[in-house]
Design a protein around this motif. Sequence first.
Motif, short mmCIF file in Angstrom:
data_model
loop_
_atom_site.label_atom_id
_atom_site.label_comp_id
_atom_site.label_asym_id
_atom_site.label_seq_id
_atom_site.Cartn_x
_atom_site.Cartn_y
_atom_site.Cartn_z
N TRP A 43 0.83 -1.20 0.00
CA TRP A 43 0.00 0.00 0.00
C TRP A 43 0.87 1.25 0.00
CZ3 TRP A 43 -0.74 4.22 3.19
CH2 TRP A 43 -1.88 4.98 2.91
N GLY A 44 1.89 1.27 0.82
CA GLY A 44 2.77 2.42 0.88
C GLY A 44 3.46 2.69 -0.44
N LEU A 45 3.82 1.62 -1.11
CA LEU A 45 4.49 1.76 -2.40
C LEU A 45 3.55 2.35 -3.44
CD1 LEU A 45 7.34 1.13 -3.08
CD2 LEU A 45 6.71 -1.23 -3.52
N ARG A 46 2.31 1.95 -3.40
CA ARG A 46 1.34 2.45 -4.37
C ARG A 46 0.91 3.87 -4.10
NH1 ARG A 46 -1.82 -0.60 -7.71
NH2 ARG A 46 -3.79 0.43 -7.21
N LEU A 68 21.64 9.30 -4.91
CA LEU A 68 20.99 8.49 -3.87
C LEU A 68 19.50 8.33 -4.16
CD1 LEU A 68 20.85 7.07 -1.17
CD2 LEU A 68 20.78 9.30 -0.04
N ARG A 69 18.89 9.41 -4.62
CA ARG A 69 17.46 9.33 -4.92
C ARG A 69 17.17 8.37 -6.07
NH1 ARG A 69 12.84 12.24 -3.92
NH2 ARG A 69 14.00 13.69 -2.61
N ALA A 70 17.97 8.47 -7.12
CA ALA A 70 17.73 7.60 -8.28
C ALA A 70 17.91 6.14 -7.91
CB ALA A 70 18.68 7.99 -9.41
N LEU A 71 18.95 5.85 -7.14
CA LEU A 71 19.18 4.45 -6.77
C LEU A 71 18.11 3.96 -5.80
CD1 LEU A 71 23.07 4.50 -6.55
CD2 LEU A 71 21.68 3.00 -8.01
N VAL A 91 11.00 2.76 -10.57
CA VAL A 91 11.40 2.62 -11.97
C VAL A 91 12.11 1.28 -12.13
CG1 VAL A 91 11.66 5.11 -12.34
CG2 VAL A 91 13.61 3.76 -11.60
N SER A 92 12.15 0.80 -13.37
CA SER A 92 12.82 -0.48 -13.64
C SER A 92 14.29 -0.22 -13.98
CB SER A 92 12.14 -1.18 -14.81
OG SER A 92 12.38 -0.45 -16.00
N TRP A 93 15.07 -1.27 -13.99
CA TRP A 93 16.48 -1.14 -14.39
C TRP A 93 16.61 -0.56 -15.80
CZ3 TRP A 93 21.15 -1.26 -12.12
CH2 TRP A 93 21.24 -1.74 -10.81
N PRO A 94 15.92 -1.11 -16.78
CA PRO A 94 16.05 -0.53 -18.13
C PRO A 94 15.68 0.96 -18.17
CG PRO A 94 14.94 -2.63 -18.23
CD PRO A 94 15.08 -2.31 -16.79
N GLN A 95 14.58 1.31 -17.50
CA GLN A 95 14.18 2.72 -17.44
C GLN A 95 15.26 3.59 -16.82
OE1 GLN A 95 10.52 2.24 -15.21
NE2 GLN A 95 9.29 3.03 -16.91
N ALA A 96 15.79 3.15 -15.70
CA ALA A 96 16.77 3.96 -14.98
C ALA A 96 18.04 4.13 -15.80
CB ALA A 96 17.10 3.31 -13.63
N VAL A 97 18.47 3.06 -16.46
CA VAL A 97 19.71 3.13 -17.24
C VAL A 97 19.48 3.94 -18.51
CG1 VAL A 97 21.36 1.78 -18.56
CG2 VAL A 97 20.63 0.99 -16.29
N LEU A 131 9.40 -5.88 -2.38
CA LEU A 131 8.05 -5.40 -2.68
C LEU A 131 7.96 -4.71 -4.03
CD1 LEU A 131 7.19 -3.89 0.80
CD2 LEU A 131 5.98 -5.77 -0.29
N ALA A 132 9.09 -4.62 -4.73
CA ALA A 132 9.14 -3.79 -5.93
C ALA A 132 8.13 -4.19 -7.00
CB ALA A 132 10.56 -3.81 -6.51
N SER A 133 7.69 -5.42 -6.99
CA SER A 133 6.79 -5.87 -8.05
C SER A 133 5.34 -5.43 -7.84
CB SER A 133 6.84 -7.39 -8.16
OG SER A 133 6.47 -7.97 -6.93
N THR A 134 5.07 -4.78 -6.73
CA THR A 134 3.71 -4.25 -6.50
C THR A 134 3.31 -3.33 -7.65
OG1 THR A 134 4.02 -4.30 -4.11
CG2 THR A 134 2.30 -2.86 -4.96
#
Lengths: 226, 226
Positions: A94-97, A174-177, A185-191, A217-220
Motif C-alpha cells: 500500500w505504501g508503495l502504491r 541516492l534518490r535515483a538508486l 522505476v525499472s532497471w532498463p528505465q533507470a539506465v 516489494l518492488a513488483s507491486t
Amino acid sequence: MSSYGQFCPVAKAMEVLDERWTLLVLRELLLGSTHFNELRRGVPKMSPALLSKRLKSLERYGLLTREGTQGQTMYQLTDAGRELAPVIDGLGAWGLRWIGDLGETDLDPHLLMWDIRRTVPIDRWPRRRTVVSFELQGFRSVGSHWWLVVADGEADLCDVDPGYEVTAVVTGSLRALTRLWRGDVSWPQAVRGGDVAISANSFVTRQIPVWLGQSRLASTPRVQVG
Amino acid sequence: MSSYGQFCPVAKAMEVLDERWTLLVLRELLLGSTHFNELRRGVPKMSPALLSKRLKSLERYGLLTREGTQGQTMYQLTDAGRELAPVIDGLGAWGLRWIGDLGETDLDPHLLMWDIRRTVPIDRWPRRRTVVSFELQGFRSVGSHWWLVVADGEADLCDVDPGYEVTAVVTGSLRALTRLWRGDVSWPQAVRGGDVAISANSFVTRQIPVWLGQSRLASTPRVQVG
DNA sequence: CTGTATCCATGGCGATACTG
DNA sequence: CAGTATCGCCATGGATACAG
C-alpha cells in the motif's frame, strides 16, 4: 499500552501495534534480524532505549521470545509474530502504491545499501568473488562510496575499499538508486534515462540487473499516473 | 506526522497510519460510515476534536474526500483509502487469533449492539416487522436492554421499548454475547453451554442464529488451545 | 448536526551518556 | 556486544465547553 475500550479485533490488534516504531521492528525481525545491534541497523534513528522497550513489550505480548542469557541475546518471532507477515507486506504494498513521494530525509545511503546487501540473490551471482562498487553522487559526505562483496555464498558490505578487483561500478544519485531499488522505476528505465549508470564489460553490464535485482516489494503494481 | 527517515514503504505507510485511532477511523469508513456523528458512534471514546483532526489529516494524505459545505459534510474514502481494506481485515483476523483475552473495559454494550445492527443480514429476516430484544445480564446500568427492529429492509436499534410485539428475547452476559458475536464461540456452543439463552417459539429459536449471525471476521480460524 | 476552541497533564520519545 | 540510566521537552491526545 493504553486501551481503546473496544472488543473489535482491529482495536485489540492496534493496542499492540500502533506505537511508533513497533511495526518497523517487526519488519526487521521478519526479514531475519535476530540480535539487538542487527535490529538497530534496520532502525538506526530509533534510540536503543526505545528499541529495548519495544522488544520487552513485544515479548510480553507473545510476539517474540528472547533466548540466551548473558550478552548474547537472540530474538525470535513466535507464531503470533510471524503471522503478521501478510499485514506488513500489505502495508508495504500500500505504501508503495500510494505514498510514492520521498522527502530528502527519507533517503539514507546506509539503509539502502544495508537492504540491498541482505536482499541480493546470491545464488545468481558468479561462484568466484565478485565486487560491485556503488558511487552515490550529489553529496561528498561519508557514505557515498560502497563496495558489495559477494563470495562463498555470502554478501558483505564495506564503506572503505576492501582492495579487491572491482567487477562493476554502479553510479547514480541516492534518490535515483533508491527509486530504482524500491521499484518506482525499472532497471532498463533507470539506465536508459541516464539516472543510473553501470560501468563494466558488456556481459557484466547485462548481468547487473539480475545480480542486484530490486527490493522484495518492488513488483507491486503502481497507480497509473495519467 | 513525524517521519521515520526511511524510504521503506512500510515506514512511509506507518507515517500515515500509526497514530492512535487512525486505523479505527478508517475501519469505520470502510464499514460505510460517512458522517461525523456516525463515525463518532464507532469510536465513542475518541474526542470530537481528535476525530476532526484525524479526518483532516486523512484528507491531506488523500485517503478520503470531504463533500458538502455547510453543516452536512460527507466523508468518503478515495481509492487509496479503500485499498487499505485487506490490511485492516488482516489486522482484524490477526487480533482475533492472537489477542483473544478481553478485559472488562473492552466490553461495551452500545458498541456491541451498534455493530450487530449494521451487520445483521436483513435479507434473511422475515418480510414483516420483526423485533428481537436483548437483555444483557450482570449490570443494572442503562444500556442493558435493547430492541433490534427489522422492518422495510432496515434495521433500527432502540434502547427504550419501541412498543412493538417482541418476536424473541436473547439473554446473556455482555461478555458472553460479545464473545459469541466475535466468533470466539459458536451459537450452538453458546446456547448449549447456557451462556446465551433464546426465548421464543421453537421455529424462531432455530432461526435466531441465522438472523443475527456473527461479526464479519468471526470465521477466522482460531488458534488451537490444547 | 457538525464540528471548533481551549486548556492541561501525561508520558512518549529523542538525546546522550554510561555499564556489565 | 547488548543493553540501562537519566533527563527534559514538547507534542499527543483527553476533557470540556462552546459555536455556526
